[in-house]
Scaffold this motif. Structure first.
Motif: not given
Ligand code: ZN
Ligand code: ATP
Length: 272
Positions: A211, A133, A235, A213, A90
């Protein structure tokens, strides 16, 4: 040749047989069903601009995992180059949208070749490995909802393939004492959730991770939503080798004898 990872003189670096690649190929198609067909697809090279990795602070959070590239530029002395080995897919996506005002929810699918200088080389813990991803850029609420919805869909897909996974709240292995608070915060806010499966006898590992972020990357790369607010990101990442190993561990090394449903989902040839 049986589907397998073939060791090389370098720990955590393997060759893969044709049979193993057929499973990875099947996984790639199966995982694609987790995104809409019109989601753009990117394939990464095994390297990324060192500047990007420094911008996101990976070199400070995970200095022990980062693979650096040294070269002689213009025939001069050996020096660190402007590239590092890519640690996760990512990181390639955010610079693509740097400075952009998004038209709406944005999603990208990334196929990445990754490197991490892992301290141990148990089965499933490789230094060179591949990751799939899905990356989402959206509002805070929708990023979280997307991550949890896609994790649930991923869990169902893996169950269909015969892999019973457990869902575990995790933290990235932040380096050094100063990051303990950050780690606690990450667990408390459930920013990272992993789907774990056995990849070898007694060896349970994360085969997928979701995840959230927050607005960390949106801020760093000046990415905003249609309303001008900083974009949030999430992601969903899968380790191809770990998934293939988990399948081989679950169903045995004769892919021809795997359950019909699994062979069909992975588009593997019927037994002759
Ligand atoms: Zn990632
Ligand atoms: P771990 O806790 O096992 O070190 P991680 O939490 O650092 O993994 P992520 O950064 O979330 O993993 O990476 C996304 C996915 O990539 C993981 O869910 C896993 O399937 C895969 N992966 C990560 N590290 C490795 C590795 N060293 N070898 C093979 N696959 C890996």
């Amino acid at each position: 040749m049986k589907p397998a990872l073939v060791p090389t003189p370098a720990a955590g670096v393997h060759l893969s047989t044709g049979g193993f690649e057929a499973v990875v190929h099947g996984l790639a198609s199966a995982l694609s069903t987790l995104a809409a067909p019109d989601v753009p697809r990117l394939r990464t090279p095994p390297v990324i601009a060192r500047q990007t990795i420094e911008e996101v602070g990976y070199h400070e959070s995970f200095p022990h995992l980062l693979g650096r590239v040294f070269a002689r530029t213009d025939g001069g002395a050996l020096a660190e180059s402007d590239l590092v080995l890519l640690p996760a897919g990512c990181y390639c996506v955010y610079p693509v949208h740097a400075g952009e005002r998004l038209h709406g929810p944005t999603e990208v699918s990334v196929e990445a070749t990754c490197f991490r200088q892992e301290a141990h080389a148990e089965p499933g813990r490789l230094r060179s490995f591949r990751m799939r991803e899905f990356v989402r850029l959206d509002t805070a609420e929708r990023c979280l909802a997307w991550r949890d919805d896609r994790l649930a869909a991923a869990r169902d897909l893996l169950a269909e393939l015969g892999l019973e996974t457990t869902s575990e709240v995790a933290s990235d292995p932040f380096f050094g004492r100063g990051n303990r608070l950050l780690r606690k915060l990450q667990v408390e806010r459930e920013l990272k959730v992993e789907l774990c499966a056995e990849v070898a006898p007694g060896q349970r590992q994360a085969v997928a991770s979701g995840n959230y972020h927050t607005d960390q990357f949106g801020r760093l790369f000046a990415i905003t939503g249609p309303d001008g607010a900083v974009a949030h990101t999430a992601c969903l990442a899968f380790g191809y080798e770990r998934l293939a190993l988990a399948l081989l561990h679950r169903h045995g090394e004769e892919t021809g004898r795997w359950p019909d449903r699994v062979r069909k989902t992975l588009d593997l040839e019927a037994p002759r």
